[in-house]
Design an enzyme around this catalytic site. Structure first.
Site, PDB file in Angstrom:
ATOM      1  N   GLY A   2      -2.219  -7.407  -2.636  1.00  0.00           N
ATOM      2  CA  GLY A   2      -0.937  -6.841  -3.375  1.00  0.00           C
ATOM      3  C   GLY A   2      -0.642  -7.581  -4.720  1.00  0.00           C
ATOM      4  N   GLY A   3      -1.169  -8.437  -5.057  1.00  0.00           N
ATOM      5  CA  GLY A   3      -1.088  -8.824  -6.420  1.00  0.00           C
ATOM      6  C   GLY A   3      -0.022 -10.190  -6.447  1.00  0.00           C
ATOM      7  N   ILE A  28     -10.216  -8.734 -16.635  1.00  0.00           N
ATOM      8  CA  ILE A  28     -10.701  -7.327 -17.155  1.00  0.00           C
ATOM      9  C   ILE A  28      -9.868  -6.718 -17.874  1.00  0.00           C
ATOM     10  CG2 ILE A  28     -11.983  -5.316 -16.502  1.00  0.00           C
ATOM     11  CD1 ILE A  28     -13.546  -7.825 -15.859  1.00  0.00           C
ATOM     12  N   GLU A  58     -12.522  -5.088  -3.685  1.00  0.00           N
ATOM     13  CA  GLU A  58     -12.103  -5.699  -2.248  1.00  0.00           C
ATOM     14  C   GLU A  58     -12.571  -4.531  -1.215  1.00  0.00           C
ATOM     15  OE1 GLU A  58      -7.784  -5.773  -1.073  1.00  0.00           O
ATOM     16  OE2 GLU A  58      -7.890  -6.868  -3.115  1.00  0.00           O
ATOM     17  N   ARG A 114     -10.612   0.722   6.565  1.00  0.00           N
ATOM     18  CA  ARG A 114      -9.621   1.652   7.155  1.00  0.00           C
ATOM     19  C   ARG A 114      -9.625   2.854   6.582  1.00  0.00           C
ATOM     20  NH1 ARG A 114      -6.191  -1.034   3.513  1.00  0.00           N
ATOM     21  NH2 ARG A 114      -5.452   0.148   1.963  1.00  0.00           N
ATOM     22  N   ARG A 149       2.148  11.205  -4.099  1.00  0.00           N
ATOM     23  CA  ARG A 149       2.730  10.547  -2.785  1.00  0.00           C
ATOM     24  C   ARG A 149       4.224  10.882  -2.948  1.00  0.00           C
ATOM     25  NH1 ARG A 149      -0.025   4.788  -1.149  1.00  0.00           N
ATOM     26  NH2 ARG A 149      -2.258   5.498  -1.735  1.00  0.00           N
TER      27      ARG A 149
HETATM   28  C1  MV4 Z   1      -7.870  -7.897 -11.412  1.00  0.00           C
HETATM   29  C2  MV4 Z   1      -7.569  -7.363 -12.686  1.00  0.00           C
HETATM   30  C3  MV4 Z   1      -7.999  -7.643 -13.966  1.00  0.00           C
HETATM   31  N1  MV4 Z   1      -9.131  -8.584 -14.183  1.00  0.00           N
HETATM   32  N2  MV4 Z   1      -8.940  -9.013 -11.643  1.00  0.00           N
HETATM   33  C4  MV4 Z   1      -4.592  -6.741  -8.555  1.00  0.00           C
HETATM   34  C5  MV4 Z   1      -4.520  -6.643  -6.868  1.00  0.00           C
HETATM   35  C6  MV4 Z   1      -5.689  -7.300  -6.580  1.00  0.00           C
HETATM   36  N3  MV4 Z   1      -6.485  -6.587  -5.546  1.00  0.00           N
HETATM   37  C7  MV4 Z   1      -6.865  -7.223  -7.678  1.00  0.00           C
HETATM   38  N4  MV4 Z   1      -5.840  -6.776  -8.927  1.00  0.00           N
HETATM   39  C8  MV4 Z   1      -6.243  -7.003 -10.238  1.00  0.00           C
HETATM   40  N5  MV4 Z   1      -7.422  -7.941 -10.388  1.00  0.00           N
HETATM   41  C9  MV4 Z   1      -9.433  -9.180 -12.943  1.00  0.00           C
HETATM   42  N6  MV4 Z   1     -10.309 -10.245 -13.190  1.00  0.00           N
HETATM   43  C10 MV4 Z   1      -6.345  -6.554 -12.529  1.00  0.00           C
HETATM   44  C11 MV4 Z   1      -5.788  -6.438 -11.119  1.00  0.00           C
HETATM   45  C12 MV4 Z   1      -4.744  -5.472 -11.165  1.00  0.00           C
HETATM   46  C13 MV4 Z   1      -4.755  -4.139 -10.277  1.00  0.00           C
HETATM   47  C14 MV4 Z   1      -5.859  -3.685  -9.900  1.00  0.00           C
HETATM   48  C15 MV4 Z   1      -6.177  -2.629  -9.143  1.00  0.00           C
HETATM   49  C16 MV4 Z   1      -5.194  -1.683  -9.006  1.00  0.00           C
HETATM   50  C17 MV4 Z   1      -3.784  -2.036  -9.729  1.00  0.00           C
HETATM   51  C18 MV4 Z   1      -3.672  -3.347 -10.362  1.00  0.00           C
HETATM   52  C19 MV4 Z   1      -2.419  -3.711 -10.913  1.00  0.00           C
HETATM   53  C20 MV4 Z   1      -2.400  -4.922 -11.646  1.00  0.00           C
HETATM   54  C21 MV4 Z   1      -3.453  -5.746 -11.688  1.00  0.00           C
END
Ligand code: MV4
Length: 497
Positions: free
Chosen positions: A163-164, A202, A286, A290, A336
């Site tokens: 969830g960030g 990223i 990840e 489900r 949604r």
């Molecule tokens: C990141 C990223 C950029 N670089 N990791 C947000 C939730 C978590 N599951 C992983 N997330 C992110 N990881 C790196 N190295 C940006 C996000 C991210 C994000 C990822 C997927 C969907 C929406 C997002 C919104 C903000 C940040």
């Protein structure tokens, strides 16, 4: 397997009831006091009351759910998504009670639950992960060394993840000590675990996920879903395929997702989430163990019923997806529909559904969980339904979704319907020019803006109302003294003109 208890509510519970019926299985609904007359309850063959509206005392109450399964004579449990779907302890309790768990092995749920442990496992399995730490970091020295090695900017993340929460972007070494500290305290508050680690950031990625399906003999992938249109980690629109993925990239990402699933002994339906960078490099984030909210877009382009396949696989039967070359056909988009008001900061709203017109016609699917008369409360998730369309290509799918959104009418509760209309009409969205920050850059899409057509409609409505008012101003011919004030005199003169 003959009778399935569905440990969920709303649209996904109804979706599972339908799959059970098509598989010749009986469906048992469970319901809280707030859901007594919900659509999922009425559609099921049996229903068991499990407690008060509060989720912790109903849909999250493991003992009560297992008791309900026994009461109803169910022999299997489907968890849906959310609630207890990714709790290994629930899966184990279901199996310990002698019931079939319609989901992955508890060991696979656990293996993917710990983020740094999952990273290490994925690395061993040859799945690409974001360069960074694969163990928690508790010292500034090693943190500075690693950040230098992978290069700034970096991201500090919580080991417990999700969830960030506990995420911090770090642009230079000076910012690192404070970021480690705030991320750790945020993680402790959110997950009861202060563990953090770091990765290379990223920049401008898309969120692309791969659907996998595994039975006892093989693991396959069913291509990608594009999920970049999100706000605060809540997805709002998903599509399949992704305009950023071609055949070659789909096979690379698909092979990585299959390796990820095989590395943890996965069974059933699951999803691997990836970040896809503008240079086409991709990184495993990840695995969701489900069925997901957005599964219908994959169903429409691959012609596979994922929930029916879940039921078959859990019953020990082989999946019905034929081995060999699978490819997406056409384009699917899902919006949604939530009871959140974009003009009010997307705050959840409440009310009774006074009127509901569900879109229909060619290529339109409505996966809903509410009906006219239903009360929308703050007890549960704000998603009311999913509007899904299929068409031969993306431009036609967008036109079809815009047409369906015009047909949709929901009165009695504020919804995000207007937001979806503005998004689907937006040139940048139409060009497929999206990434995970798209909505952050576009606060204008949350604000109602009248189109020329809507301005014309409102003007016509106002003119008709004025005309109606003038026609009804008839002179009073009785001799009494009512209505003899100046306004009435004026109105009489106007009406007689
Ligand atoms: C990141 C990223 C950029 N670089 N990791 C947000 C939730 C978590 N599951 C992983 N997330 C992110 N990881 C790196 N190295 C940006 C996000 C991210 C994000 C990822 C997927 C969907 C929406 C997002 C919104 C903000 C940040």
């Amino acid at each position: 397997m003959q009778r399935v208890l569905i440990a969920n509510r709303g649209e996904i519970a109804l979706r599972i009831v339908r799959a059970c019926h098509e598989e010749g299985l009986e469906a048992v609904a469970v319901y809280s006091a707030a859901d007594r007359s919900s659509p999922h309850v009425r559609a099921a063959d049996r229903a068991v009351a499990i407690g008060p509206a509060s989720p912790t005392r109903s849909y999250l109450n493991i003992e009560r759910l297992i008791e309900a399964a026994h009461e109803a004579g169910a022999d299997a449990v489907h968890p849906g998504y959310g609630f207890l779907a990714e709790r290994a302890a629930f899966a184990e309790a279901v199996e310990a009670a002698g019931l079939v768990w319609i989901g992955p092995p508890p060991s696979a749920i656990r293996a993917m639950g710990d983020k740094t442990a999952a990273r290490r496992r994925m690395q061993q399995a040859g799945v690409p992960i974001v360069p960074g730490a694969s163990a928690p970091i508790d010292d500034i020295g090693p943190a500075l060394g690693l950040a230098r090695e992978v290069g700034y900017p970096v991201m500090v993340k919580a080991t417990a993840g999700g969830g960030g929460k506990g995420m911090r972007v770090v642009r230079n070494p000076d910012e690192l000590p404070a970021a480690l500290e705030t991320a750790a305290s945020e993680a402790l508050k959110a997950f009861g675990d202060a563990g953090v680690y770091l990765e290379k950031l990223i920049v401008r990625p898309r969120h692309v996920e791969i659907q996998v399906l595994a039975d006892d003999r093989r693991t396959i992938h069913l291509g990608e879903r594009e999920c970049s249109i999100q706000r605060r980690h809540q997805k709002l629109v998903e599509e399949a395929p992704s305009s950023a993925v071609d055949l070659e990239l789909r096979e690379w990402m698909g092979a990585a997702a299959v390796s990820a699933a095989e590395a943890v002994g996965y069974r059933g339906a699951g999803t691997c989430e990836f970040l896809l960078a503008p240079d086409r490099s991709f990184y495993f984030l990840e695995m969701n163990t489900r069925i997901q909210v957005e599964h219908p877009v994959t169903e429409l382009v691959y012609g596979v019923d994922l929930v029916r396949e879940q039921l078959r696989i859990a019953a020990g039967e082989p999946m019905r997806v034929h081995p060999g070359w699978l490819s997406p056909r056409g384009w699917a988009i899902e919006c949604r529909i939530t009871s959140e008001d974009p003009a009010n900061g997307f705050l959840p709203s409440t009310g009774r559904i006074a009127y509901l017109r569900i879109p229909g016609g060619p290529g339109v699917r409505w996966d809903g969980g509410v009906d006219v008369g239903d009360e929308i409360t703050l007890y549960y998730d704000s998603m009311l339904a999913k509007l899904i369309v299929w068409a031969p290509d993306r431009p036609q799918a967008i036109r079809r979704m815009r047409r369906a959104l015009e047909e949709l009418a929901i009165l009695g509760v504020a919804t995000n319907q207007g937001f979806h209309r503005r998004l689907l009409a937006d040139p940048a969205f139409q060009a497929g020019d999206i990434d995970i920050q798209f909505l952050d850059r576009r606060p204008d899409l949350a604000q109602p803006q009248l189109t020329d057509g809507e301005v014309a409609q409102i003007a016509v409505a106002a003119a008709l109302a004025e005309d109606e008012a003038r026609r009804s101003r008839r002179p009073v011919v009785s001799g009494d003294d009512r209505g003899s004030d100046a306004w009435t005199e004026r109105a009489r003169r106007e009406a007689l003109r």
